[in-house]
Design a protein around this motif. Sequence first.
Motif, PDB file in Angstrom:
ATOM      1  N   PRO A 157       0.906  -1.260   0.041  1.00  0.00           N
ATOM      2  CA  PRO A 157       0.079   0.001  -0.307  1.00  0.00           C
ATOM      3  C   PRO A 157       0.783   1.234  -0.114  1.00  0.00           C
ATOM      4  CG  PRO A 157      -0.975  -1.503   1.449  1.00  0.00           C
ATOM      5  CD  PRO A 157       0.577  -2.210   1.117  1.00  0.00           C
TER       6      PRO A 157
ATOM      7  N   ARG B   9     -12.679  -4.303  -4.863  1.00  0.00           N
ATOM      8  CA  ARG B   9     -11.365  -4.807  -4.851  1.00  0.00           C
ATOM      9  C   ARG B   9     -10.422  -5.217  -6.070  1.00  0.00           C
ATOM     10  NH1 ARG B   9      -8.818  -3.054   0.147  1.00  0.00           N
ATOM     11  NH2 ARG B   9     -10.461  -2.549   1.356  1.00  0.00           N
TER      12      ARG B   9
ATOM     13  N   ASP C 277      -6.940   2.271   7.968  1.00  0.00           N
ATOM     14  CA  ASP C 277      -7.981   3.361   7.688  1.00  0.00           C
ATOM     15  C   ASP C 277      -9.282   2.674   7.740  1.00  0.00           C
ATOM     16  OD1 ASP C 277      -7.680   2.080   5.254  1.00  0.00           O
ATOM     17  OD2 ASP C 277      -8.258   3.949   4.066  1.00  0.00           O
TER      18      ASP C 277
ATOM     19  N   TYR D 144     -11.429   2.327   5.306  1.00  0.00           N
ATOM     20  CA  TYR D 144     -11.743   1.448   4.115  1.00  0.00           C
ATOM     21  C   TYR D 144     -10.758   0.279   3.864  1.00  0.00           C
ATOM     22  CZ  TYR D 144     -14.473   5.629   2.827  1.00  0.00           C
ATOM     23  OH  TYR D 144     -15.565   6.422   2.940  1.00  0.00           O
ATOM     24  N   LYS D 145      -9.906   0.094   4.978  1.00  0.00           N
ATOM     25  CA  LYS D 145      -8.894  -0.911   4.822  1.00  0.00           C
ATOM     26  C   LYS D 145      -8.199  -1.045   3.461  1.00  0.00           C
ATOM     27  CE  LYS D 145     -11.985  -3.921   7.454  1.00  0.00           C
ATOM     28  NZ  LYS D 145     -12.670  -5.274   7.498  1.00  0.00           N
ATOM     29  N   LEU D 146      -7.500   0.012   3.426  1.00  0.00           N
ATOM     30  CA  LEU D 146      -6.905   0.304   2.140  1.00  0.00           C
ATOM     31  C   LEU D 146      -5.118   0.330   2.417  1.00  0.00           C
ATOM     32  CD1 LEU D 146      -9.085   2.743   0.016  1.00  0.00           C
ATOM     33  CD2 LEU D 146      -8.735   0.549  -0.410  1.00  0.00           C
ATOM     34  N   ASP D 147      -5.030   0.400   3.691  1.00  0.00           N
ATOM     35  CA  ASP D 147      -3.452   0.453   4.019  1.00  0.00           C
ATOM     36  C   ASP D 147      -3.491  -0.391   5.201  1.00  0.00           C
ATOM     37  OD1 ASP D 147      -1.069   1.161   4.215  1.00  0.00           O
ATOM     38  OD2 ASP D 147      -1.323   3.264   4.371  1.00  0.00           O
ATOM     39  N   TYR D 148      -2.100  -0.493   5.632  1.00  0.00           N
ATOM     40  CA  TYR D 148      -1.800  -1.315   6.762  1.00  0.00           C
ATOM     41  C   TYR D 148      -1.729  -0.290   7.964  1.00  0.00           C
ATOM     42  CZ  TYR D 148      -0.881  -5.880   4.850  1.00  0.00           C
ATOM     43  OH  TYR D 148      -0.868  -7.224   4.311  1.00  0.00           O
TER      44      TYR D 148
ATOM     45  N   PHE E 234      -2.663  -9.059   1.776  1.00  0.00           N
ATOM     46  CA  PHE E 234      -3.732  -7.925   1.895  1.00  0.00           C
ATOM     47  C   PHE E 234      -5.283  -8.388   1.458  1.00  0.00           C
ATOM     48  CE2 PHE E 234      -5.804  -3.748   2.024  1.00  0.00           C
ATOM     49  CZ  PHE E 234      -5.157  -3.221   2.938  1.00  0.00           C
ATOM     50  N   ASP E 235      -4.773  -8.872   0.257  1.00  0.00           N
ATOM     51  CA  ASP E 235      -6.425  -9.146  -0.449  1.00  0.00           C
ATOM     52  C   ASP E 235      -6.711 -10.576   0.204  1.00  0.00           C
ATOM     53  OD1 ASP E 235      -7.202  -7.375  -2.422  1.00  0.00           O
ATOM     54  OD2 ASP E 235      -5.344  -7.741  -3.161  1.00  0.00           O
TER      55      ASP E 235
ATOM     56  N   VAL F 110      -8.392  -9.041   3.877  1.00  0.00           N
ATOM     57  CA  VAL F 110      -9.475  -7.720   3.869  1.00  0.00           C
ATOM     58  C   VAL F 110     -10.764  -7.864   4.114  1.00  0.00           C
ATOM     59  CG1 VAL F 110      -9.758  -7.512   1.386  1.00  0.00           C
ATOM     60  CG2 VAL F 110      -9.626  -5.560   2.806  1.00  0.00           C
TER      61      VAL F 110
END
Lengths: 298, 135
Positions: free
Chosen positions: A115, A132, B33, B35-39, B70-71, B74
Motif C-alpha cells: 500500500p 477490490r 483506515d 476503508y481497509k486500504l492500508d496497513y 492483504f487481499d 481484507v
Amino acid sequence: MPAHRREAAVPASTSTTGSVQFHRDGSGGVFADRPSAREGGFGAAAAAHGLQDVQFKGDNPKKKVTGKAGGRLGHAAKALKHTKEVMKFGAGNQAEALKATNFNSYFRMKVMRDPSCWELAPSVRAIANANRDSLTAAKADLAHGGNCGEHAQVGLDYLNTIAKGETLNRSAVEGLDHAFVIMGDIGKEGDADLVVCDPWPTAATACTWEDHFAYTPDKTKIKASRTITASGQNVKDVIARGLRLSPRGQKLINQRWDDKRTDEQIEKDMGGWIWEHGPAASEEYDYVVDAGGDDDDK
Amino acid sequence: MSDAPALDGALLNWLESSDGKRIRLPVVIHFGDEYKLDYGPIYVGTATGAPPADAIHLQLDDGGMSVGLFDSIVGRPTDANNGMVLWLEGRWGALVDMPDFDDGFDEGPKKHDFSVFEIAGDVAPGTTHIQVATQ
C-alpha cells in the motif's frame, strides 16, 4: 449428426455469434513491445523463454462444446489476452518472466501488494474498498505486475465489463495454492459448461473447467473467494482517476538485477515459490460449438 | 507444528537465529483506515490495540504467496481496533532482499522482515508460544 447441426469454431478474440472461421492470431504477440533488460528487448528475451500470446492454435484436437460454453470461452479468451497485455512483464513468480526481466517482474508484483507504493485520492477510497478487483486492475494498468491472484483479479474485472449477466467466481481449489476465474454457476452447472479464465500460466488458453489443470469433479473442493454477476460497468476507470504510484512505487517498479544475481535467485528458489508453469489446460483443445447439440441455453 | 519459544523478551533473539526454520507467529494486524486500504501497526502478539513498548514490529513479505496477504485478509472480520490476530506461517527474514530507498517510509519503530507463506487461522485466546515446524 442431425442435418441442422453445424460446427463453429470458438474464436479467441471475437464473438462466437455467426462466426464459422477459425481465429488464428499469428501476429507478434503481446510481449513483443517490451523494453529490454538483456537482449535489446523484452520481446526477444520473452520469446527466447517461451512466453506466448493467447491464441487457439488450430492444430489441437477438436472438442465440441455447447453454445453456452462457447460464448464463455470467447469471453475468457478475450480476458486472457487483455490480462496478458496488462501484465506485460509476466508474473512475479514465474521463472521465464523473472529471467526475461532480470527479476523486474518480482518488484512489480511487490509494488502491486504494498500500500505504501500507492496514493489514492479520498474521493475514490470508498469505491475502491467496495471493488477490490477493480482496484487491483487499476493498479495493474500502472505497475503491470502480480502473481496468480492479481492475474485472476484483472481477468475478472475485465470479464465484469464484457460478459454482462455471467456469474464470475474468483476461485481456488482446496489444497492447491492457485487462483483463477470460473465462469458460470459452480453449484448448478455441469463441468463442461463452466469455463476457466486463468491468465497466470505463461501459455494460458481458455478452457472448460473439466479441461483445466486444477480440475476436480468434487465441487465442494472449489473455493470461490468472490462471486459476482457481471454488471457490464467499468469501475476500474473511475478508481484510476484517483490512483497513482507513490514516489516509492515509482522507484520500485524500475528495479532489476544483473544476470548473475537473477540466475542465482531463480536457481535457489525454483520449486519453492518460483514456478515454471506453461499451459492452463491439462490437455489443450480447439473448441468447436456444437450449435445443434443438446444445449438448451442458446 | 510444535510449540516453541514463548512470547516473551527472549523471542527476538530466537527468531534472529532461527536459520530459515518454518514457523508460525501469532501476528496482530491493524488496518490503517476505515476503508481497509492500508496497513496499520503489525507486530507479534495476541491482542489488538496499542502495541506494547517491547513489541516485535513486522514487515510482512508476501512475495511467496500466490494471492497477496492483504487481499486474503481484507474480507475477514475486524474488531473494535480495526484489527485481527492471525497465525501466519513463514520464515524469519525477507524472501528477497529489497532495495533501501531511504525515503522516509520506514520511519517509526524498527520493522523486522517475516516472509509469509500461509495464513494458518485465528489465534486462540491465551496463546503463549509460537510454533515451529517439525523437521
